[in-house]
Scaffold this motif. Sequence first.
Motif, PDB file in Angstrom:
ATOM      1  N   ARG A 149      34.395  35.026  37.549  1.00 39.73           N
ATOM      2  CA  ARG A 149      35.560  35.711  38.041  1.00 39.73           C
ATOM      3  C   ARG A 149      36.111  34.932  39.234  1.00 39.73           C
ATOM      4  N   GLN A 150      37.433  34.999  39.363  1.00 38.11           N
ATOM      5  CA  GLN A 150      38.071  34.311  40.476  1.00 38.11           C
ATOM      6  C   GLN A 150      39.018  35.267  41.170  1.00 38.11           C
ATOM      7  N   ASP A 151      38.679  35.604  42.390  1.00 45.79           N
ATOM      8  CA  ASP A 151      39.542  36.451  43.210  1.00 45.79           C
ATOM      9  C   ASP A 151      40.522  35.570  43.965  1.00 45.79           C
ATOM     10  N   PRO A 152      41.659  36.105  44.394  1.00 44.68           N
ATOM     11  CA  PRO A 152      42.684  35.302  45.077  1.00 44.68           C
ATOM     12  C   PRO A 152      42.126  34.537  46.271  1.00 44.68           C
ATOM     13  N   GLY A 153      42.390  33.232  46.298  1.00 41.64           N
ATOM     14  CA  GLY A 153      41.957  32.397  47.422  1.00 41.64           C
ATOM     15  C   GLY A 153      40.481  32.077  47.445  1.00 41.64           C
ATOM     16  N   MET A 154      39.800  32.453  46.383  1.00 39.60           N
ATOM     17  CA  MET A 154      38.353  32.235  46.345  1.00 39.60           C
ATOM     18  C   MET A 154      38.007  31.297  45.200  1.00 39.60           C
ATOM     19  N   GLY A 155      36.793  30.777  45.250  1.00 40.87           N
ATOM     20  CA  GLY A 155      36.311  29.964  44.148  1.00 40.87           C
ATOM     21  C   GLY A 155      35.835  30.838  43.003  1.00 40.87           C
ATOM     22  N   LEU A 156      35.432  30.197  41.936  1.00 37.63           N
ATOM     23  CA  LEU A 156      34.900  30.935  40.795  1.00 37.63           C
ATOM     24  C   LEU A 156      33.471  31.380  41.120  1.00 37.63           C
ATOM     25  N   LYS A 157      33.163  32.615  40.755  1.00 36.17           N
ATOM     26  CA  LYS A 157      31.816  33.136  40.957  1.00 36.17           C
ATOM     27  C   LYS A 157      31.216  33.511  39.606  1.00 36.17           C
ATOM     28  N   LEU A 158      29.979  33.125  39.404  1.00 39.63           N
ATOM     29  CA  LEU A 158      29.317  33.328  38.124  1.00 39.63           C
ATOM     30  C   LEU A 158      28.873  34.774  37.975  1.00 39.63           C
ATOM     31  N   PHE A 168      30.680  35.496  23.182  1.00 39.54           N
ATOM     32  CA  PHE A 168      30.014  35.928  24.418  1.00 39.54           C
ATOM     33  C   PHE A 168      30.916  36.957  25.099  1.00 39.54           C
ATOM     34  N   PRO A 169      30.942  38.192  24.614  1.00 38.41           N
ATOM     35  CA  PRO A 169      31.820  39.210  25.198  1.00 38.41           C
ATOM     36  C   PRO A 169      31.298  39.746  26.524  1.00 38.41           C
ATOM     37  N   LEU A 170      32.232  40.101  27.392  1.00 37.60           N
ATOM     38  CA  LEU A 170      31.925  40.678  28.704  1.00 37.60           C
ATOM     39  C   LEU A 170      32.430  42.121  28.710  1.00 37.60           C
ATOM     40  N   ALA A 194      36.628  49.464  38.197  1.00 31.62           N
ATOM     41  CA  ALA A 194      36.902  49.786  39.595  1.00 31.62           C
ATOM     42  C   ALA A 194      37.921  48.795  40.139  1.00 31.62           C
ATOM     43  N   PRO A 195      38.688  49.186  41.157  1.00 32.80           N
ATOM     44  CA  PRO A 195      39.690  48.257  41.727  1.00 32.80           C
ATOM     45  C   PRO A 195      39.075  46.928  42.176  1.00 32.80           C
ATOM     46  N   SER A 196      37.820  46.940  42.564  1.00 31.41           N
ATOM     47  CA  SER A 196      37.154  45.707  43.010  1.00 31.41           C
ATOM     48  C   SER A 196      36.984  44.701  41.868  1.00 31.41           C
ATOM     49  N   GLN A 197      37.183  45.158  40.644  1.00 32.96           N
ATOM     50  CA  GLN A 197      37.061  44.259  39.494  1.00 32.96           C
ATOM     51  C   GLN A 197      38.389  43.624  39.104  1.00 32.96           C
ATOM     52  N   THR A 198      39.415  43.904  39.866  1.00 35.00           N
ATOM     53  CA  THR A 198      40.684  43.214  39.672  1.00 35.00           C
ATOM     54  C   THR A 198      40.483  41.739  39.991  1.00 35.00           C
ATOM     55  N   SER A 199      40.739  40.888  39.007  1.00 33.34           N
ATOM     56  CA  SER A 199      40.416  39.473  39.165  1.00 33.34           C
ATOM     57  C   SER A 199      40.925  38.708  37.944  1.00 33.34           C
ATOM     58  N   VAL A 200      40.759  37.410  37.988  1.00 31.52           N
ATOM     59  CA  VAL A 200      40.971  36.588  36.807  1.00 31.52           C
ATOM     60  C   VAL A 200      39.599  36.176  36.293  1.00 31.52           C
ATOM     61  N   TYR A 201      39.382  36.387  35.011  1.00 27.50           N
ATOM     62  CA  TYR A 201      38.075  36.135  34.406  1.00 27.50           C
ATOM     63  C   TYR A 201      38.156  34.901  33.515  1.00 27.50           C
ATOM     64  N   PRO A 252      41.331  29.935  28.854  1.00 26.44           N
ATOM     65  CA  PRO A 252      42.570  30.052  29.634  1.00 26.44           C
ATOM     66  C   PRO A 252      42.551  31.173  30.665  1.00 26.44           C
ATOM     67  N   GLY A 253      41.562  32.055  30.573  1.00 25.56           N
ATOM     68  CA  GLY A 253      41.455  33.138  31.549  1.00 25.56           C
ATOM     69  C   GLY A 253      42.072  34.439  31.079  1.00 25.56           C
ATOM     70  N   THR A 254      41.561  35.536  31.628  1.00 22.89           N
ATOM     71  CA  THR A 254      42.112  36.879  31.422  1.00 22.89           C
ATOM     72  C   THR A 254      42.401  37.474  32.791  1.00 22.89           C
ATOM     73  N   ARG A 255      43.654  37.870  32.980  1.00 24.44           N
ATOM     74  CA  ARG A 255      44.019  38.494  34.270  1.00 24.44           C
ATOM     75  C   ARG A 255      43.891  40.003  34.127  1.00 24.44           C
ATOM     76  N   LEU A 256      42.966  40.585  34.874  1.00 19.29           N
ATOM     77  CA  LEU A 256      42.694  42.018  34.787  1.00 19.29           C
ATOM     78  C   LEU A 256      43.080  42.702  36.087  1.00 19.29           C
ATOM     79  N   THR A 257      43.837  43.785  35.938  1.00 19.90           N
ATOM     80  CA  THR A 257      44.196  44.620  37.090  1.00 19.90           C
ATOM     81  C   THR A 257      43.661  46.023  36.861  1.00 19.90           C
ATOM     82  N   VAL A 258      42.965  46.559  37.851  1.00 29.01           N
ATOM     83  CA  VAL A 258      42.449  47.921  37.766  1.00 29.01           C
ATOM     84  C   VAL A 258      43.158  48.771  38.822  1.00 29.01           C
ATOM     85  N   LEU A 259      43.862  49.811  38.338  1.00 29.54           N
ATOM     86  CA  LEU A 259      44.654  50.644  39.254  1.00 29.54           C
ATOM     87  C   LEU A 259      44.105  52.067  39.320  1.00 29.54           C
TER      88      LEU A 259
END
Lengths: 113, 109
Positions: free
Chosen positions: A36-45, A74-76, A82-89, A106-113
């Motif tokens: 997952r990649q949060d804004p301004g952050m690196g990728l985290k496994l 390899f499904p996730l 939760a809103p904390s899971q808003t990220s690009v995967y 190419p990534g999946t952009r997920l928004t949790v509202l």
Amino acid sequence: NAGVTQTPKFRILKIGQSMTLQCAQDMNHNYMYWYRQDPGMGLKLIYYSVGAGITDKGEVPNGYNVSRSTTEDFPLRLELAAPSQTSVYFCASSAQSPGKEQFFGPGTRLTVL
Amino acid sequence: AQRVTQPEKLLSVFKGAPVELKCNYSYSGSPELFWYVQYSRQRLQLLLRHISRESIKGFTADLNKGETSFHLKKPFAQEEDSAMYYCALGEGSGDKLTFGTGTRLAVRP
């Protein structure tokens, strides 16, 4: 070859909903990864797999589950969004050899509202 | 714990100027280091790895174990080099990567 494919490209979830992010590769790679990649952050496994039937936790696994029933897929799974899971995967795969290259989807952009 | 630091979020240079993207790492074992790049509207892809000691698109990177650095260099930047660059550290056999936060390189005409 399509390489690594991910679906969907975008998704908006409500808090508490569940969903599965799909990832597939056609390169016969043993190793697969979810980041997952949060804004301004690196990728985290989040999770990784070294082969069918084998998965292991990465740095940030809480709130996620994975399975690896085939070499290709390899499904996730997010059970209670939760809103904390808003990220690009990003999903990635690599062959089993030293210093190997990871191939990314190419990534999946997920928004949790 | 292993860590990768890229101190610059943005590096802006003119075409033809030299470029150096900094990367420092923290790791107790023998490191495997990589540079990945993401061009606009493209996927993240490997640019180069330290074990190959190769030059890709004019970029080179030398592993300096004394300074725990793996800076990416190019003597003459081109506009097509504009992209996000990520330094990554592989642990053990290199199958798990720790990424830095990335540096956006902007090459102006």
